[in-house]
Write a protein that holds these residues in place. Structure first.
Motif, short mmCIF file in Angstrom:
data_model
loop_
_atom_site.label_atom_id
_atom_site.label_comp_id
_atom_site.label_asym_id
_atom_site.label_seq_id
_atom_site.Cartn_x
_atom_site.Cartn_y
_atom_site.Cartn_z
N PHE A 17 0.75 -1.25 0.08
CA PHE A 17 -0.08 -0.09 0.22
C PHE A 17 1.12 1.30 -0.30
CE2 PHE A 17 -1.33 3.18 3.29
CZ PHE A 17 -2.08 3.79 2.08
N LEU A 18 1.63 1.12 0.82
CA LEU A 18 2.84 2.76 0.85
C LEU A 18 3.53 2.76 -0.65
CD1 LEU A 18 4.38 2.32 5.04
CD2 LEU A 18 2.38 3.53 4.04
N ILE A 19 4.09 1.79 -1.36
CA ILE A 19 4.16 2.10 -2.41
C ILE A 19 3.68 2.95 -2.89
CG2 ILE A 19 5.36 0.81 -4.38
CD1 ILE A 19 6.68 -1.23 -2.47
N ASN A 20 2.22 1.94 -3.20
CA ASN A 20 1.25 2.42 -4.42
C ASN A 20 1.09 3.84 -3.83
OD1 ASN A 20 -0.66 1.56 -6.24
ND2 ASN A 20 -2.24 2.48 -4.60
N PHE A 21 1.24 4.04 -2.78
CA PHE A 21 0.06 5.19 -1.88
C PHE A 21 0.90 6.64 -2.48
CE2 PHE A 21 -0.03 8.67 1.71
CZ PHE A 21 -1.82 8.61 1.48
N ALA A 22 2.49 6.31 -1.98
CA ALA A 22 3.44 7.67 -2.64
C ALA A 22 3.83 7.98 -4.31
CB ALA A 22 5.28 6.99 -2.71
N VAL A 23 3.21 6.99 -5.03
CA VAL A 23 2.99 6.79 -6.57
C VAL A 23 1.95 7.85 -6.44
CG1 VAL A 23 2.83 6.44 -7.99
CG2 VAL A 23 4.08 5.24 -6.98
N GLY A 24 0.95 7.28 -5.71
CA GLY A 24 -0.18 7.99 -6.22
C GLY A 24 -1.15 9.50 -5.03
N VAL A 25 0.00 10.23 -4.29
CA VAL A 25 0.65 11.50 -3.90
C VAL A 25 1.19 11.93 -4.77
CG1 VAL A 25 1.53 12.71 -1.69
CG2 VAL A 25 0.00 11.01 -1.57
N VAL A 26 2.01 11.50 -5.33
CA VAL A 26 2.65 12.64 -5.73
C VAL A 26 2.63 13.10 -7.23
CG1 VAL A 26 5.02 11.94 -4.98
CG2 VAL A 26 4.41 10.77 -7.04
N THR A 27 1.83 11.63 -8.02
CA THR A 27 1.26 12.67 -9.20
C THR A 27 -0.32 13.26 -8.90
OG1 THR A 27 -0.27 10.26 -9.09
CG2 THR A 27 1.73 10.44 -10.29
N GLY A 28 -0.97 13.41 -7.22
CA GLY A 28 -1.96 14.17 -7.58
C GLY A 28 -1.61 15.79 -7.49
N ILE A 29 -0.66 15.65 -6.40
CA ILE A 29 -0.23 17.62 -6.92
C ILE A 29 0.15 18.16 -8.07
CG2 ILE A 29 2.12 19.19 -6.75
CD1 ILE A 29 3.57 15.89 -4.58
N ILE A 30 0.59 17.10 -9.23
CA ILE A 30 0.59 17.37 -10.67
C ILE A 30 -1.21 17.57 -11.06
CG2 ILE A 30 0.32 16.82 -13.10
CD1 ILE A 30 2.80 15.93 -12.92
N GLN A 31 -2.12 16.92 -10.67
CA GLN A 31 -3.40 17.38 -10.71
C GLN A 31 -3.85 19.04 -10.09
OE1 GLN A 31 -3.70 14.29 -13.14
NE2 GLN A 31 -5.38 14.80 -12.81
N GLU A 32 -3.61 18.62 -8.65
CA GLU A 32 -4.12 20.52 -8.34
C GLU A 32 -3.83 20.97 -8.78
OE1 GLU A 32 -3.92 20.51 -4.27
OE2 GLU A 32 -3.38 22.74 -5.05
N PHE A 33 -2.29 21.35 -9.55
CA PHE A 33 -2.23 22.66 -10.28
C PHE A 33 -2.45 22.68 -11.71
CE2 PHE A 33 0.71 22.53 -6.43
CZ PHE A 33 -0.01 23.45 -5.59
N GLN A 34 -2.71 22.18 -12.15
CA GLN A 34 -2.91 21.66 -13.75
C GLN A 34 -4.02 22.38 -14.29
OE1 GLN A 34 -2.19 18.62 -16.57
NE2 GLN A 34 -3.51 17.06 -15.35
N PHE A 35 -5.07 22.47 -13.08
CA PHE A 35 -6.29 23.47 -14.11
C PHE A 35 -5.90 25.02 -14.15
CE2 PHE A 35 -7.91 20.07 -11.22
CZ PHE A 35 -8.99 19.37 -11.67
N GLY A 36 -4.74 25.36 -13.17
CA GLY A 36 -4.32 26.69 -13.34
C GLY A 36 -3.55 27.41 -14.77
N MET A 37 -2.18 25.91 -14.89
CA MET A 37 -1.58 25.62 -15.46
C MET A 37 -2.11 25.38 -17.27
SD MET A 37 1.70 23.51 -13.83
CE MET A 37 2.87 23.10 -15.14
N ASN A 38 -3.07 24.63 -17.13
CA ASN A 38 -3.58 24.55 -18.48
C ASN A 38 -4.63 24.84 -19.30
OD1 ASN A 38 -1.48 23.13 -19.08
ND2 ASN A 38 -2.19 20.80 -18.42
#
Lengths: 464, 336
Positions: free
Chosen positions: A58-79
């Motif tokens: 779970f932790l390995i998976n969670f780490a990737v889920g969290v970091v790819t989520g950071i992009i999600q939050e900011f790309q609304f403003g970026m793109n």
């Protein structure tokens, strides 16, 4: 290549990639929490080992889920800056609340959980993992509240060319959210369950640590079956609601150009000729579409041409038909995967009940292969939902082409797409490699996690 | 106070929280290369921030979310306008986040080495880029009448912004070193303290240059001088006291002073901007302010109620987690 195409490509690819990990995290942490609960209640070492083993994955998976989520939050403003300006008032609020309510909870209690073994009292430690699980589901609720607004805008007024919030509770009680949230959460629980069941099947095939993996399999399949049924029912409600909120998406997902017959059959297979607006070689199940949409054995479903004429009258000239092939096939792939999962989890529980699971090697092998299906279903589900909404970003209010950032160049977009894709590819490879490694290591392996500390830095010594 | 002004304050608080908390874990990340001498030391350092860094980063995500919800135009202008810098910030944060999780998962020298470098660059790059971003915000960027920012390379990268970037990086590095003096023992603690003694001088020098350039390049000291000048004096006092406390090995006080330095530095940036959120170098009339960039009154009211209800809980359990892991980290801590 236009900015619009690239921005869409980037949003689609990063979102799909992110959403491979999110449901898996939601499902895995829920199951880990169940296992740790069993340990605390029954005091049997085996449940502790289970919780730790699946917890590592779970932790390995969670780490990737969290970091790819950071992009999600900011790309609304970026793109999608025009979109952000237009709906930030309504759409930003659930996002901000998600961070405040869910992200903080997840991230704080996951830290406490990882580092708290042996340091926190058992029950408090257990509470931590449940709070993480609760946090992931809460996170889904707010994100889906935001998404539901895009599918079915509610709780706003138009003011100075912007959508401004005027009813917060309407956004939370969005009819779309009521059908979308259970569907996504059940899907997520099934994803975690099928991963655990599949990996357990693999270990049973190898005849390794049978005790642990048989138990893991059973717990996972109970969750898998229940959530599979939950997915099916909530999916059915969602289809019914779709008729009211976005009939065009429904028509496209059926490849219906003209209004359907009454009663309407459900098309199992079709060759869609988008250019000539025809569907050929249909294999149909009679009555099924009428039942799916109205829960009755009668009723016609409007076709795309009818709706196109309606929308043109309402919204002006334009093409309101979404990409038909993508919508049609993603829907079928999703439904097929879901059915398969329900069937196999029922079968698995039956074999397990009969105590013949370990001998049925064909079944165990199928379960390993079935790990892929929840991911396929999740992805297909989002493709249908989001592509089926085109040409709108916010249904009836704002088109995708009007949403894109006017000041971001093709070069910038290409640069970000290339770098994100590269880093995502690396992440995917590393993740699979680490999964395989951890799975091979097995549950009996205990990494050295000794915690030994003495001095308190906030004691007088630090402030002497 | 109008709600939009309150939200400006809340955004400032979130960013102060971010730089205060993630500031020290960025600093610890930098120390893994600049202070640590062995894999064991690196692992101990990372363990000092292990339980916290993820939640610290959420302060940034919440700050971004708050800007989106309360100031949609600020969010849209800033993130689309700083597209490429943000790509680098995101890449750094992605790499850093997984590196903590991945580095100890395979027992091979090269594996650990690669992820250790990712931790290092992932810890240097974000504070540097945020420093560049905030100083260019103060200096003003070409924002047109449609609130869109169309800048060239030298708008982002010039003497002032680079000095801003270096300053913020040094501030975080110092903060991390002082955090290490609180969380480690013996030789490692001693070396972190010695390094802090050097780095604090560099930090002050960089701050002085930055303030000097700010007088020339920005209106930071004319616009809200009543707020900014006392704050800047406060920064000087805080770091001067920090020098004293480091020398006297009063690590708790030294860390508190460097935290105060961060609070006042970020605070003076926000105070210097107010009520503007982004300065247009084309025309004053194109400035984004807390008034023309804000959400509607209803939305702000809802968000205020939600935020003020939740914030005490969030602070409560975060403080509790620091309390649970209050002890110093030792060589037997092998979690990462």
């Amino acid at each position: 290549m236009s900015e619009l195409f690239l921005a869409r490509f980037q949003f689609g690819s990063t979102t799909i990639f992110h959403f491979l990990f999110v449901p898996m995290s939601i499902g895995l942490v829920f199951l880990v929490a169940i296992m740790e609960t069993l340990y605390v209640v029954k005091k049997q070492e085996i449940y502790l080992k289970m919780a730790k083993f699946w917890g590592h994955l779970f932790l390995i998976n969670f780490a990737v889920g969290v970091v790819t989520g950071i992009i999600q939050e900011f790309q609304f403003g970026m793109n999608w800056s025009e979109y952000s300006r237009f709906v930030g008032d309504v759409f930003g609020a659930p996002l901000a609340i998600e961070a405040l309510l869910a992200f903080f909870m997840e991230s704080t209690f996951i830290g406490l959980w990882i580092f708290g073994w042996g340091r926190l009292p058992e029950k408090i430690h257990l509470l931590c993992i449940w709070l993480v699980s609760f946090g992931t589901i809460l996170s889904a609720l707010w994100i889906l509240a935001a998404n539901s607004f895009m599918q079915e805008p509610v709780g706003f007024v138009m003011n100075n060319g912007r959508a401004e919030m005027n009813d917060f509770f309407a956004i939370l009680q969005n009819p779309q959210l009521k059908v979308e949230f259970p569907h996504v959460v059940f899907g997520a629980l099934a994803t975690g369950a099928f991963f655990i069941a599949g990996v357990s099947a693999y270990k049973m095939l190898k005849k390794q640590e049978l005790n642990i993996f048989r138990k893991s399999f059973n717990i996972a399949m109970i969750v898998g079956l229940l959530s599979g049924l939950g997915v099916a029912f909530s999916g059915h409600w969602q289809a019914q609601h779709l008729m009211e909120s976005q009939p065009m998406k429904m028509a496209a997902s059926e490849g219906l150009w003209e209004d359907s017959a009454d009663p309407a059959p459900w098309t199992l297979f079709s060759i869609l000729d988008v250019e000539n607006q025809e569907s050929r070689f249909n294999i149909e199940i009679p009555y099924a579409l009428s039942y799916l949409t109205y829960e009755e054995l009668e009723g016609s479903v409007p076709g795309m041409n009818t709706l196109q004429a309606e929308y043109e009258e309402k919204y002006g000239e334009g093409n309101y038909i979404p990409p038909v092939n993508a919508t049609f096939w993603s829907f079928r792939i999703m439904v097929f995967s879901g059915m398969l999962m329900i069937g196999f989890s029922a079968l698995g529980l039956w074999f397990s009940f009969r105590k013949t699971l370990v001998e049925r090697r064909w079944f165990l092998r199928s379960m390993v292969a079935l790990i892929a299906f929840p991911f396929i279903a999740n992805t297909a589900g989002w493709i249908m939902t989001e592509i089926g909404r085109q040409p709108w970003t916010v249904f009836g209010l704002m088109t995708t082409s009007a949403s894109v950032s006017p000041n971001v160049s093709v070069g910038s977009l290409l640069f970000s797409i290339i770098t994100f894709t590269t880093i995502y590819a690396i992440l995917a490879i590393v993740l699979v490699y680490l999964f395989v490694k951890e799975i091979k290591k097995g549950a009996d392996y205990d990494a050295p996690q000794e915690v030994n500390v003495h001095v308190d830095p906030f004691d007088k010594e630090a402030y002497q | 106070m109008a709600l939009s002004e309150l939200w400006f304050l809340l955004v400032a608080v979130l960013f102060i929280g971010f730089f205060f908390l993630e500031g020290f874990d960025f600093g610890v990340g930098m120390s893994t290369r600049l202070v640590a001498r062995s894999d064991l030391e690196r692992r101990m350092m990372i363990n000092t921030i292990g339980p916290f860094w993820d939640a610290n980063e959420v302060w940034l995500l919440t700050g971004g979310g708050a800007i989106f919800a309360a100031f949609p135009h600020w969010y849209a202008t800033m993130f689309s306008g700083y597209y490429i810098p943000f790509v680098f910030v995101l890449l750094a944060l992605i790499g850093r986040g997984v590196a903590f999780e991945f580095r100890g998962k395979v027992d091979h020298k090269n594996w650990t080495k690669v992820w250790d470098w990712v931790v290092f660059f992932g810890s240097v790059l974000p504070p540097f880029l945020f420093g560049v971003l905030f100083s260019s915000l103060l200096r003003g960027m070409p924002i047109d009448e449609n609130m869109n920012l169309q800048a060239g390379f030298y708008d982002y990268v010039n003497l002032y912004t680079v000095v801003g970037g270096i300053t913020v990086t040094l501030i975080c590095y110092l903060h991390g070193l002082l955090f290490l003096t609180l969380k480690t023992l013996g030789d490692l603690q001693e070396r972190a303290r010695l390094m802090a003694q050097k780095v604090i001088l560099a930090t002050i020098a960089s701050l002085v240059v930055f303030v000097g350039l700010s007088i020339v390049e920005t209106d930071l000291f004319q616009f809200n001088s009543m707020a900014t000048i006392p704050m800047v004096i406060g920064v000087v006092v805080a770091y001067a006291l920090a020098i004293l406390f480091i020398a006297k090995k009063r690590d708790g006080f030294a860390f508190t002073m460097s935290g105060l330095g961060i609070l006042l530095t970020v605070g003076s940036i926000f105070a210097g901007l107010f009520p503007r959120v982004m300065v247009s170098s084309i025309s004053e009339t194109y400035n984004l302010t807390v008034y023309n960039a804000a959400s509607g009154a209803y939305s702000l009211k809802v968000m205020t109620i939600v935020a003020l209800t939740l914030l005490p809980f969030v602070l409560g359990y975060q403080i509790w987690s620091y309390y649970v892991f209050r002890k110093r980290v030792d060589a037997k801590d092998l979690i990462y």
